[in-house]
Design a protein around this motif. Structure first.
Motif: not given
Length: 136
Positions: A95-99
């Protein structure tokens, strides 16, 4: 930055904050009933989110989209977590790596996992109708 506001001003506060955030990862601190979810709802609305917005207390995470179907962001409520490993089990790293925008309620439950680039927002109850927001 500190802002005092009431519910009738929340859209203006949300608009103002969107332009000030150095990061799309926002951590909301405040006691139960301080207005974290209410502010997140206003932010999603101002960011042109489609559909309804609610606290993901029981599901832990909600996914929001724009009217064209494009991913807008994720809304986490970590209140019920017992430890940080439960957040990893949810796939937090992905989730944290999603734009996308990331809205986190009760981030203190996963303090060791929070990105250094996150914007910390504290909401305090001044009285029944007034809140004070501080960007830390």
């Amino acid at each position: 930055m500190t802002i005092s506001y009431n519910i009738s001003q929340i859209s203006d506060v949300a608009q103002q904050l969107i332009t000030k955030f150095p990061s799309k990862t926002l951590c909301f601190y405040g006691e139960m009933g301080a207005g974290k979810t209410t502010l997140i709802k206003a932010l999603v609305k101002e960011l042109k989110g489609a559909g309804s917005t609610s606290s993901p207390t029981f599901g832990i995470v909600n996914e929001y989209h724009r009217e064209n179907g494009e991913l807008l962001g994720y809304h986490f409520d970590f209140y019920r977590l017992n430890d940080e490993s439960e957040a990893w089990d949810l796939g937090l790293e992905e989730y944290l790596s999603a734009d996308a925008w990331i809205f986190m309620e009760w981030p203190e439950k996963i303090e060791g996992l929070l990105p250094q680039t996150a914007t910390n927002i504290k909401i305090e109850i001044l009285d029944e109708k007034t809140r004070q927001l501080s960007i830390l």
